[in-house]
Design a protein around this motif. Sequence first.
Motif, PDB file in Angstrom:
ATOM      1  N   ALA A 214       0.450   5.060  -3.752  1.00  0.00           N
ATOM      2  CA  ALA A 214       1.181   5.323  -1.964  1.00  0.00           C
ATOM      3  C   ALA A 214       1.684   6.459  -2.353  1.00  0.00           C
ATOM      4  CB  ALA A 214       1.572   4.426  -2.943  1.00  0.00           C
ATOM      5  N   LEU A 215       2.026   7.098  -2.965  1.00  0.00           N
ATOM      6  CA  LEU A 215       3.133   8.358  -3.121  1.00  0.00           C
ATOM      7  C   LEU A 215       1.802   9.612  -2.672  1.00  0.00           C
ATOM      8  CD1 LEU A 215       5.406   9.566  -3.714  1.00  0.00           C
ATOM      9  CD2 LEU A 215       5.537  10.590  -5.403  1.00  0.00           C
ATOM     10  N   ALA A 216       0.797   9.288  -3.392  1.00  0.00           N
ATOM     11  CA  ALA A 216       0.232  10.715  -2.811  1.00  0.00           C
ATOM     12  C   ALA A 216      -0.181  10.333  -1.266  1.00  0.00           C
ATOM     13  CB  ALA A 216      -1.798  10.287  -3.508  1.00  0.00           C
ATOM     14  N   GLY A 217      -0.780   8.952  -0.996  1.00  0.00           N
ATOM     15  CA  GLY A 217      -0.645   9.010   0.460  1.00  0.00           C
ATOM     16  C   GLY A 217       0.560   9.445   1.217  1.00  0.00           C
ATOM     17  N   VAL A 218       1.455   9.365   0.665  1.00  0.00           N
ATOM     18  CA  VAL A 218       2.628   9.194   1.562  1.00  0.00           C
ATOM     19  C   VAL A 218       2.910  10.690   1.287  1.00  0.00           C
ATOM     20  CG1 VAL A 218       5.307   9.308   2.077  1.00  0.00           C
ATOM     21  CG2 VAL A 218       3.916   6.971   1.748  1.00  0.00           C
ATOM     22  N   ILE A 219       2.624  12.075   0.585  1.00  0.00           N
ATOM     23  CA  ILE A 219       2.486  13.327   0.206  1.00  0.00           C
ATOM     24  C   ILE A 219       1.462  13.628   1.816  1.00  0.00           C
ATOM     25  CG2 ILE A 219       1.773  14.975  -1.053  1.00  0.00           C
ATOM     26  CD1 ILE A 219       3.145  13.470  -2.729  1.00  0.00           C
TER      27      ILE A 219
END
Length: 328
Positions: A214-219
């Motif tokens: 999920a964090l990778a997607g936000v980045i």
Amino acid sequence: MVTSKFREREVGSSLAHPEALGDSNAPVHGTVIAKAARTAILQGFVGSLLMVAGSIGVGWLASSSALIRTPIFIMARTSPVGVILCTVMLCLGALLLLRSWLRIAQRIGGWNPSSRPVLRRALWMWALPMMFSLPLFSRDAYAYIGQGRLMEQGLNPYTNGISALSNYFSLGPDKLWTEAPTPYGPLWLWIEQGAVWVSASVPELALIPFRLAALAGVILLAVYVPRLAALHGVNPDRALWLGVLNPVLLINFIASAHNDSLMLGLVVAGLYFASVKRPVLGIVLITASIAIKPITLIALPFAGLLWAGARAGWAAECSVGRPPWVCP
């Protein structure tokens, strides 16, 4: 002292409304913007921390989790005072985060390039605490764990629901997913299987890969939303604030640990590369997004249109000597 306070108000008003300076296009120094937005960023950080604290009592937790038998979780989840306190902290944190998001837009004012580092700092400070919360507002993460266990046991998630597992209810999934086959693509199923494998089936550890995804997607969104916006004549900093720093997105993607984050990040990156005439990379990224959730299949035709460019059409094709029966 009165004069000093008057000057502070004047500076704050000028930041919120740059036209008051006499030149609406006049750049505001990044240091000034950072100082003006500091309070809003810190308030959002506190709001995010409050949501994490509230998740102890009202966040989703599998009944098989060892945490559920620890004193702090017992008190927060079973006593009326604990449940009410955690609910208040969660609601107050969400409201404070929303207020901070609106307030930071007022403080930035002119949406010039100096505001982007401030927005990125706010994004990190608001998103990182959510990485440590229990899943909020959704139990989908526990459905991911169940589907990962199906994969690990050699069962087909496209024909079997989580109920095919023994003692599946202790995993914590929503009953909506216990009988239904998975709607996700093969790439996400492999991520689910990997998460279950590396965590040795401990639910809290299995959540970590989903949160990282999920964090990778936000980045990806933080990088490519401004770039895609700039290509199409939209202010990139305003797009970053509206489309990525939005508390609804952060809560839904990171606090809830939804795979929509990685899906959307990949498709936005793919559309950007299609727009800058790198179609192969764009199609690869969009295909990876489809392999997470097939719904993003609808993005492929738009990638083709972006690759072709605004002037593409029958007239452009006919201008390169196509046969007359093709180009009337």
